[in-house]
Enzyme design. Structure first.
Site, PDB file in Angstrom:
ATOM      1  N   LYS A 214       0.832  -1.199   0.000  1.00  0.00           N
ATOM      2  CA  LYS A 214       0.000   0.000   0.000  1.00  0.00           C
ATOM      3  C   LYS A 214       0.870   1.254   0.000  1.00  0.00           C
ATOM      4  CE  LYS A 214      -3.704   0.134   2.611  1.00  0.00           C
ATOM      5  NZ  LYS A 214      -4.626   0.301   3.755  1.00  0.00           N
ATOM      6  N   GLU A 220      10.286  -5.640   3.775  1.00  0.00           N
ATOM      7  CA  GLU A 220      10.460  -6.946   3.143  1.00  0.00           C
ATOM      8  C   GLU A 220      10.041  -6.906   1.673  1.00  0.00           C
ATOM      9  OE1 GLU A 220       9.261  -7.770   7.500  1.00  0.00           O
ATOM     10  OE2 GLU A 220       8.724  -6.352   5.904  1.00  0.00           O
ATOM     11  N   GLY A 275      -5.059  -4.759   5.719  1.00  0.00           N
ATOM     12  CA  GLY A 275      -4.310  -5.742   4.939  1.00  0.00           C
ATOM     13  C   GLY A 275      -4.899  -7.136   5.000  1.00  0.00           C
ATOM     14  N   ARG A 276      -5.294  -7.571   6.199  1.00  0.00           N
ATOM     15  CA  ARG A 276      -5.810  -8.939   6.346  1.00  0.00           C
ATOM     16  C   ARG A 276      -7.235  -9.069   5.831  1.00  0.00           C
ATOM     17  NH1 ARG A 276      -4.970  -6.311  10.988  1.00  0.00           N
ATOM     18  NH2 ARG A 276      -6.647  -6.000  12.517  1.00  0.00           N
ATOM     19  N   GLU A 361      -4.301 -11.387  14.429  1.00  0.00           N
ATOM     20  CA  GLU A 361      -3.912  -9.979  14.314  1.00  0.00           C
ATOM     21  C   GLU A 361      -5.091  -9.084  14.666  1.00  0.00           C
ATOM     22  OE1 GLU A 361      -0.773  -8.657  11.357  1.00  0.00           O
ATOM     23  OE2 GLU A 361      -2.548  -7.703  10.486  1.00  0.00           O
ATOM     24  N   HIS A 392      -3.392 -38.179  11.466  1.00  0.00           N
ATOM     25  CA  HIS A 392      -2.199 -38.979  11.736  1.00  0.00           C
ATOM     26  C   HIS A 392      -1.075 -38.111  12.299  1.00  0.00           C
ATOM     27  CE1 HIS A 392      -3.852 -42.534   9.657  1.00  0.00           C
ATOM     28  NE2 HIS A 392      -4.498 -41.612   8.962  1.00  0.00           N
ATOM     29  N   LYS A 512       9.202  -3.975  13.850  1.00  0.00           N
ATOM     30  CA  LYS A 512       9.670  -3.292  12.636  1.00  0.00           C
ATOM     31  C   LYS A 512      10.578  -2.124  12.990  1.00  0.00           C
ATOM     32  CE  LYS A 512       5.554  -4.228   9.795  1.00  0.00           C
ATOM     33  NZ  LYS A 512       4.461  -3.580   9.037  1.00  0.00           N
TER      34      LYS A 512
END
Length: 551
Positions: A214, A220, A275-276, A361, A392, A512
């Site tokens: 954005k 990153e 964002g999410r 979050e 399993h 950050k």
């Protein structure tokens, strides 16, 4: 300041409905699902709800009719209906950032009107969707050519957090509908291995990168973007090639242009989209490239159907509300600290990871909207894997461990890939697991079967483990939208009960900030003067020594 942030609210534990639930819990905490089902032969048909293409069976939760009645009363006391209405009307319910929360506008019909600060945002949303569709058709048809005149065969999305987890999950979930003659990959980790493995067998002449940030400043994402730029130009040579091999999902046109991307190929979104909650915005461009605009719009239609259900259905039949309230009951009254999400559909293998960000979050908060400490646990840990693989692996702990783990089972009645008996076996396992978790196997049953007495304690399963079962007809783009919106609105429901801000994420920022301080300390050639704690200082020094090959 919004009303939610400025108006003092009573403590949750002081509310009459909460106190009634606490008293009720003391009365029912020893009830077993075996008894609840024995006492009510119709329970499995009564404690269900259906809407927007999904069927919810919540009968295998440790609840009675009185439990549900009190939970619904709690929702009323906490103002859930008003909060839902405030979100859909574009009020600033993200109090700490003073923003509207309008992911529902991303899938609104073109005829609807949804305002933010007096401006109808729906036309902007559909303009971006049309832009995405035009671009997607150009790439998928082969009309969009790379710098050397070759068609795009590979698409790599570069993002992190919601700019990665949503697109990855959606691509994997809808792979059945994707272009099989194109390669889709995703880079998120700043670890160089992620980039190397995503690109090592690809040709830059046929590769398109989608840079998803954005602000166009995420550390990153921009690090990986510049590495992608260098990787492309090593073969393509000419800086002008960037315009044919890079597009951006961003609001920072200056940063995008400086990178070399034509701003005509920049797809925007808005600060009222977290964002999410953004996989159905321009962040989903890679999804549209994979499945086509028609399927993408079908996914939006599924989202919208669940939005309508959430906004208009009475709470006692409202799927997200019921799931959210049951999550509060399991977390705050039964003491469950986690929720396992178990899709019996291999295409949904990334769905639990996606939900981790969406739920944790959002509701991993320690203060209320008023800025005071919460007085009950919030935000359970979400995790899971597809069935039958998990059976399993970790199911042993769910069945016989000392921790209570409520489970959401997700299944589909029609397979996308019919293959002999496979789908019947898959769904038989789903149904069997919910039955086994609910009813277990008693020592008396084992003894009657002739189990040696010494072995009985090892084989006893106490049951009484709560589960939800969500069934749909088939995994389609529309169904995926319904499922994601189901959990989005369940998150809001829980957040309203806890009176927290489900839409900020300040806890993400601290690491950050500290990383920005440490980066120059790692990269400088001279020995840096360190001012961290003794552990961090020692770790930095050891890293610097070993990086240079010193002992």
């Amino acid at each position: 300041m919004t009303d939610a942030a400025s108006t003092s609210h009573p403590r949750l534990t002081d509310r009459p409905a909460w106190q009634a639930l606490a008293a009720h819990h003391r009365q029912v905490r020893d009830l077993h699902l075996r008894q609840l089902f024995a006492d009510d032969p119709q329970r499995g048909e009564r404690l269900t709800a259906e809407g927007a293409g999904l069927y919810l069976d919540y009968s295998k939760n440790r609840v009675t009719d009185e439990t549900i009645k009190l939970l619904l009363q709690l929702a009323d006391e906490c103002g859930l209906a008003a909060r839902i209405d405030a979100m859909f009307r574009g009020q600033q319910i993200n109090a700490s950032e003073q923003r509207a929360v309008l992911h529902v506008a991303l899938r609104a019909d073109a005829s609807e009107r949804i305002e933010v600060d007096g401006v109808d945002v729906v036309p902007e949303v559909h303009a971006v969707l049309d832009h995405m569709a035009t671009f997607s058709a150009s790439v998928r048809s082969g009309r969009w050519l790379g710098y050397t005149g070759r068609a795009i065969r590979n698409v790599i999305n570069i993002g992190i957090g919601g700019s990665d987890l949503g697109p990855v999950m959606a691509y994997e979930a809808l792979r059945h509908y994707s272009r099989r003659d194109m390669t889709f990959r995703f880079i998120s980790n700043v670890d160089g291995t992620d980039f190397e493995e995503a690109t090592r067998d690809l040709d830059p002449e046929e590769t398109l990168f989608i840079i998803c940030s954005k602000t166009f400043a995420t550390l990153e994402t921009l690090t990986n973007a510049h590495t992608a730029r260098a990787w492309s130009l090593r073969k393509l040579k000419d800086e002008r090639a960037v315009q044919r091999h890079f597009v951006a999902i961003s609001t920072n046109s200056e940063g995008v242009a400086k990178f070399g991307i034509d701003t005509a190929n920049m797809f925007g979104f808005w600060d009222w989209v977290g964002g999410r909650y953004s996989m159905d915005s321009a962040v989903g461009l890679s999804t549209m490239l994979a499945i086509g605009a028609e399927n993408f719009r079908a996914m939006l239609s599924g989202f919208h159907a669940m939005d309508r259900h959430f906004r208009s259905t009475p709470f006692d039949q409202n799927l997200p509300v019921l799931m959210g309230l049951l999550a509060v009951w399991n977390n705050n009254f039964l003491g469950a600290q986690t929720v396992a999400v178990l899709p019996y559909e291999h295409y949904l293998k990334r769905f639990p990871a996606y939900l981790q960000q969406l739920t944790m979050e959002s509701n991993g908060k320690h203060v209320t909207l008023d800025g005071v400490p919460v007085d009950v646990p919030t935000g359970p840990v979400y995790w899971g894997e597809p069935g039958t693989n998990g059976q399993h692996s970790f199911y042993q702990l769910i069945h016989q461990g000392t921790r209570l783990v409520p489970c959401d089972f997700i299944g589909f009645c029609q397979p996308l890939n019919p293959l002999g008996r496979h789908h019947d076996l898959l769904l038989a396992n789903l149904f069997a697991q919910t039955e086994a978790l609910a009813f277990g196997k008693t020592a008396q049953q084992l003894e009657a079967e002739g189990t040696p007495s010494w072995l009985v304690p090892h084989r006893t399963c106490e049951g009484n483990r709560p589960t939800n079962t969500v069934l749909a007809q088939r995994l389609t783009p529309e169904t995926l939208g319904q499922l994601v919106a189901l959990y989005e609105h369940s998150v809001l429901t829980q957040g309203v009960i806890w009176h927290i801000d489900s839409f900020d994420q300040w806890g993400v920022e601290l690491g950050k900030v500290l990383a920005q301080r440490i980066i120059p300390e790692l990269e400088c050639t001279d020995e840096p003067k360190l001012g961290h704690d003794s552990s961090t200082n020692a770790l930095i020094r050891r890293y610097r020594r070993l990086r240079e090959g010193q002992s």
